[in-house]
Design a protein around this motif. Structure first.
Motif, mmCIF file in Angstrom:
data_model
loop_
_atom_site.group_PDB
_atom_site.id
_atom_site.type_symbol
_atom_site.label_atom_id
_atom_site.label_comp_id
_atom_site.label_asym_id
_atom_site.label_seq_id
_atom_site.Cartn_x
_atom_site.Cartn_y
_atom_site.Cartn_z
ATOM 1 N N GLY A 160 0.821 -1.213 0.000
ATOM 2 C CA GLY A 160 0.000 0.000 0.000
ATOM 3 C C GLY A 160 0.853 1.260 0.000
ATOM 4 O O GLY A 160 1.599 1.507 0.949
ATOM 5 N N LEU A 161 0.729 2.075 -1.040
ATOM 6 C CA LEU A 161 1.570 3.264 -1.176
ATOM 7 C C LEU A 161 0.947 4.512 -0.565
ATOM 8 O O LEU A 161 1.654 5.399 -0.107
ATOM 9 C CB LEU A 161 1.871 3.518 -2.662
ATOM 10 N N GLY A 162 -0.366 4.615 -0.611
ATOM 11 C CA GLY A 162 -1.034 5.779 -0.033
ATOM 12 C C GLY A 162 -0.703 7.080 -0.747
ATOM 13 O O GLY A 162 -0.523 8.115 -0.111
ATOM 14 N N LEU A 163 -0.645 7.049 -2.075
ATOM 15 C CA LEU A 163 -0.317 8.246 -2.846
ATOM 16 C C LEU A 163 -1.540 9.135 -3.031
ATOM 17 O O LEU A 163 -2.669 8.661 -3.036
ATOM 18 C CB LEU A 163 0.244 7.844 -4.210
ATOM 19 N N LYS A 164 -1.286 10.413 -3.219
ATOM 20 C CA LYS A 164 -2.374 11.377 -3.456
ATOM 21 C C LYS A 164 -2.658 11.556 -4.941
ATOM 22 O O LYS A 164 -3.718 12.033 -5.326
ATOM 23 C CB LYS A 164 -2.025 12.736 -2.840
ATOM 24 N N ARG A 165 -1.683 11.169 -5.779
ATOM 25 C CA ARG A 165 -1.855 11.296 -7.232
ATOM 26 C C ARG A 165 -1.037 10.222 -7.922
ATOM 27 O O ARG A 165 -0.097 9.673 -7.359
ATOM 28 C CB ARG A 165 -1.450 12.690 -7.718
ATOM 29 N N VAL A 166 -1.402 9.948 -9.174
ATOM 30 C CA VAL A 166 -0.665 9.006 -10.004
ATOM 31 C C VAL A 166 -0.608 9.574 -11.415
ATOM 32 O O VAL A 166 -1.563 10.192 -11.899
ATOM 33 C CB VAL A 166 -1.319 7.602 -9.990
ATOM 34 N N TYR A 167 0.551 9.407 -12.048
ATOM 35 C CA TYR A 167 0.757 9.876 -13.419
ATOM 36 C C TYR A 167 0.580 8.681 -14.343
ATOM 37 O O TYR A 167 1.355 7.729 -14.297
ATOM 38 C CB TYR A 167 2.151 10.490 -13.571
ATOM 39 N N CYS A 168 -0.442 8.740 -15.183
ATOM 40 C CA CYS A 168 -0.829 7.588 -15.982
ATOM 41 C C CYS A 168 -0.561 7.860 -17.464
ATOM 42 O O CYS A 168 -1.088 8.824 -18.026
ATOM 43 C CB CYS A 168 -2.309 7.287 -15.747
ATOM 44 N N LEU A 169 0.269 7.013 -18.092
ATOM 45 C CA LEU A 169 0.572 7.137 -19.512
ATOM 46 C C LEU A 169 -0.453 6.328 -20.287
ATOM 47 O O LEU A 169 -0.646 5.136 -20.020
ATOM 48 C CB LEU A 169 1.986 6.635 -19.800
ATOM 49 N N VAL A 170 -1.125 6.976 -21.247
ATOM 50 C CA VAL A 170 -2.270 6.344 -21.901
ATOM 51 C C VAL A 170 -2.221 6.566 -23.413
ATOM 52 O O VAL A 170 -1.497 7.419 -23.925
ATOM 53 C CB VAL A 170 -3.598 6.890 -21.341
ATOM 54 N N SER A 171 -3.047 5.790 -24.114
ATOM 55 C CA SER A 171 -3.170 5.908 -25.568
ATOM 56 C C SER A 171 -4.546 5.403 -25.975
ATOM 57 O O SER A 171 -5.368 5.032 -25.129
ATOM 58 C CB SER A 171 -2.077 5.088 -26.265
ATOM 59 N N GLY A 172 -4.778 5.303 -27.287
ATOM 60 C CA GLY A 172 -6.032 4.750 -27.772
ATOM 61 C C GLY A 172 -6.169 3.272 -27.518
ATOM 62 O O GLY A 172 -7.251 2.702 -27.674
ATOM 63 N N ASN A 173 -5.101 2.624 -27.090
ATOM 64 C CA ASN A 173 -5.140 1.205 -26.734
ATOM 65 C C ASN A 173 -5.379 0.985 -25.241
ATOM 66 O O ASN A 173 -5.448 -0.155 -24.788
ATOM 67 C CB ASN A 173 -3.835 0.524 -27.146
ATOM 68 N N THR A 174 -5.488 2.076 -24.480
ATOM 69 C CA THR A 174 -5.797 1.988 -23.053
ATOM 70 C C THR A 174 -7.303 1.852 -22.908
ATOM 71 O O THR A 174 -8.051 2.766 -23.271
ATOM 72 C CB THR A 174 -5.303 3.247 -22.322
ATOM 73 N N ALA A 175 -7.776 0.728 -22.399
ATOM 74 C CA ALA A 175 -9.224 0.485 -22.431
ATOM 75 C C ALA A 175 -9.702 -0.329 -21.246
ATOM 76 O O ALA A 175 -8.924 -0.996 -20.561
ATOM 77 C CB ALA A 175 -9.601 -0.233 -23.737
#
Length: 323
Positions: A160-175
């Protein structure tokens, strides 16, 4: 003649092939080559690492498929992140078309940790007939943290990290299950920053049931539900869009007409989406700009309207039928 035996084997295969022996462009004879087949199971945890940059402990995870048979490997990555006291997380879901909701809950629960306690991970709405049988009450799936995660029989506190934010790398294949993680975390007010291109947009999922017919097992998985987060939001059928300054096409990150950018290795400073995430975290982009980078970084080419990436494994938002 071996094509279907190799592509769709029903058992381990032992094959002997004949190979020509060529010397100086001339055939000098032949030799036999023996091949033995072996089952291959691809670990969806492609890359997992921690870097310390400008006082930040940054975890980076490339996850290609929500495959519950590799939940231990996924959890091990988060245990390592916690052991190294990561302060920020870059979650790379660019090529993740979905999979099992069980694994999606594991991933999201480890990111949020205490912030997810007792809260709704997803709420499922079925068709009119099923909802009437349920007195119009949606099926609620809570975040798994910190209880025993049923697929591993272990509590999730070690990851468990308990982060307040996450940076998510996405594309048209993220579904699908990938979008489920994004929506569910936003439902408990965790900031999910999207970098890349608009996600595919699949807010519905499938329940599967296995049937035995004449000695064969068939898995039937019709679309049966729509997913909502803790705030009741589930209308993301058009996908999730990154903010204006974070829309980056990995094959042309500098928007140069007629150019095609050569893809770089995951988690390197020359990989544009990763570099943008590092910039948001540290204030400094490690990638060379369009005007200062060396020649030969891009190729002349054409834009291709290719179909969405196809890969073996799970696609969609998949859960076991339990009613």
């Amino acid at each position: 003649k071996y094509y279907y035996s190799l592509v769709l084997p029903d058992k381990a295969l032992n094959l002997t092939l004949t190979e020509d022996i060529i010397e100086k462009g001339e055939k000098k004879g032949t030799k036999d080559v023996s091949l033995t087949s072996k089952a291959m199971y691809l670990n969806p945890v492609i890359t997992s690492k921690v870097d310390e940059i400008n006082g930040h402990k940054i975890g980076y995870l490339v996850y290609s498929e929500f495959d519950a048979s590799f939940d231990q490997e996924l959890f091990d990555a988060f245990k390592n992140f916690k052991k190294q006291n990561v302060t920020d997380l870059i979650l790379d879901l660019r090529y993740n078309g979905g999979g099992h909701t069980l694994s999606a809950n594991l991933l999201a629960s480890c990111i949020a940790a205490d912030a997810s306690l007792g809260k709704t991970f997803t709420s499922l709405r079925f068709n009119k007939e099923r909802m009437e049988k349920r007195n119009n009450k949606q099926e609620i799936d809570l975040f798994a943290y910190p209880n025993h995660y049923r697929n591993l029989d272990t509590p999730l506190t070690d990851g468990g990290l308990g982060l307040k934010r996450v940076y998510c790398l996405v594309s048209g294949n993220t579904a699908s299950a990938s979008e489920l993680v994004i929506n569910s975390l936003r439902g408990i007010d965790l900031e999910v920053i999207l970098i890349g291109e608009k996600t595919r947009g699949k807010n519905v999922g499938m329940e599967y049931e296995d049937y035995a017919v004449e000695g064969y097992i068939y898995r039937i998985a019709p679309i049966t539900f729509q997913s909502y987060n803790a705030k009741g939001f589930g209308d993301y059928e058009n996908g999730f869009e990154p903010d204006a300054g974070l829309k980056i096409k990995e094959t042309n990150p500098f928007n140069e007409e007629g150019k095609f950018y050569i893809l770089k290795d995951y988690g390197t400073n020359e990989e544009p989406l990763y570099a943008k995430a590092i910039e948001l975290i540290t204030g400094k982009n490690p990638m060379k700009s369009a005007t200062t980078r060396g020649a030969g970084k891009t190729l002349q080419g054409w834009e291709l309207n290719a179909p969405a990436l196809h890969r073996p494994g799970y696609d969609g938002m998949l859960k076991k039928y339990e009613e």
